[in-house]
Design an enzyme around this catalytic site. Sequence first.
Site, PDB file in Angstrom:
ATOM      1  N   ASP A   1      24.333  28.852  43.196  1.00 24.53           N
ATOM      2  CA  ASP A   1      24.828  30.123  42.658  1.00 24.53           C
ATOM      3  C   ASP A   1      24.466  31.230  43.650  1.00 24.53           C
ATOM      4  O   ASP A   1      23.283  31.537  43.836  1.00 24.53           O
ATOM      5  CB  ASP A   1      24.152  30.378  41.302  1.00 24.53           C
TER       6      ASP A   1
ATOM      7  N   ASN B   1      23.666  39.201  48.805  1.00 28.02           N
ATOM      8  CA  ASN B   1      23.026  38.030  49.426  1.00 28.02           C
ATOM      9  C   ASN B   1      23.818  37.530  50.626  1.00 28.02           C
ATOM     10  O   ASN B   1      23.247  37.152  51.656  1.00 28.02           O
ATOM     11  CB  ASN B   1      22.877  36.896  48.400  1.00 28.02           C
TER      12      ASN B   1
ATOM     13  N   TYR C   1      34.739  43.045  36.188  1.00 27.82           N
ATOM     14  CA  TYR C   1      35.344  42.485  37.406  1.00 27.82           C
ATOM     15  C   TYR C   1      35.679  43.621  38.376  1.00 27.82           C
ATOM     16  O   TYR C   1      35.278  43.602  39.540  1.00 27.82           O
ATOM     17  CB  TYR C   1      36.608  41.736  37.009  1.00 27.82           C
TER      18      TYR C   1
ATOM     19  N   THR D   1      48.107  35.681  42.685  1.00 29.80           N
ATOM     20  CA  THR D   1      48.462  34.540  43.533  1.00 29.80           C
ATOM     21  C   THR D   1      48.518  33.283  42.672  1.00 29.80           C
ATOM     22  O   THR D   1      47.731  33.141  41.741  1.00 29.80           O
ATOM     23  CB  THR D   1      47.411  34.390  44.659  1.00 29.80           C
TER      24      THR D   1
END
Length: 322
Positions: free
Chosen positions: A57, A100, A146, A176
């Site tokens: 993750d 990260n 989001y 898409t």
Amino acid sequence: MKKTLITGAAGFLGSHLCDRFIAEGHHVIGMDNLITGDLKNIAHLFPLENFEFHHHDVSTFVHLEGDLDYILHFASPASPIDYLKIPIETLKVGSLGTLNLLGLAKEKGATILVASTSEVYGDPLVHPQNEEYFGNVSPIGPRGVYDEAKRFMESITMAYHRHHGLDTRIVRIFNTYGSRMRLNDGRVVPAFMGQALRGEDLTVFGDGSQTRSFTYIDDQVEGIYRLLMSNYVEPVNIGNPDETTIKEFAEEIINLTGTDQKIIYKPLPQDDPLQRQPDISRAKEVLGWEPKVHRSEGLKKVFEYFKSLSTEELQKKEHRIF
Ligand code: UDP
């Protein structure tokens, strides 16, 4: 041999990107926590010497041994139904995950491309949407988890570029479609095709006058590849400007699939954008890119893919989130 990390590798876009970078001769490291991705999308790559998979993750610290040339950050839930089910994970992967990976890119001296979205334009007041438009986003609505994570992603990516001189790219992906979309992920292409194949009515949300512009996966992958290989740092829209209303789209699917079912209407979800069409002048100018696959052709290919799925897969209606 170039070494490339692709996050979200077991997802729809990520798995197609793995295929492309393998075909370009890269050593590909696929990473995914499998929360919405599926290993069957990349099972064909496991026997290859220049592919490795890390079950991880990216919202937690990402460590990799050795050199790295490119990072493509495509890990994220990507359907409105997913954001509703896993809002915190959606926020984390777009924000902490991006942080990260930017850190990893800095450490390795790698070029990083982050997957942003037409959702940064929210429910747009400008039509078509070009990259200069700042958007019309509700931070607290259901899509906010989001949209705002992706806006933060763009923001921190530009900060790493300006402050640390990191080599960065931002792609704004418009709707898409293609093989390996989850049949039950709630997005309109698998939703309508699944309904047609199961002999159910097609569920149009609202009155169906909202518009979308659908891009075939091969065109999307080509645009992303060209952007990564360019030296263009500002965001670039990659999408097909061929716009349709959702009602017309449902009729198109009915004709294509030959289903004898009809359209039924359901309430429009909150904050569902009323119109969406990319202005792709920048992609044309900077990347020499434009879509090649017409919707009728692309939809035929995807329908063949969905038809090839097992009956069990087709009937699996409940939404698989671990
Ligand atoms: N939609 C629909 N019926 C469905 C699924 C989606 O009418 O069964 C509509 C949805 O309301 C939206 C459009 O299709 O206006 C595209 O939805 P999708 O979830 O694929 O992507 P979005 O562009 O909204 O993120």
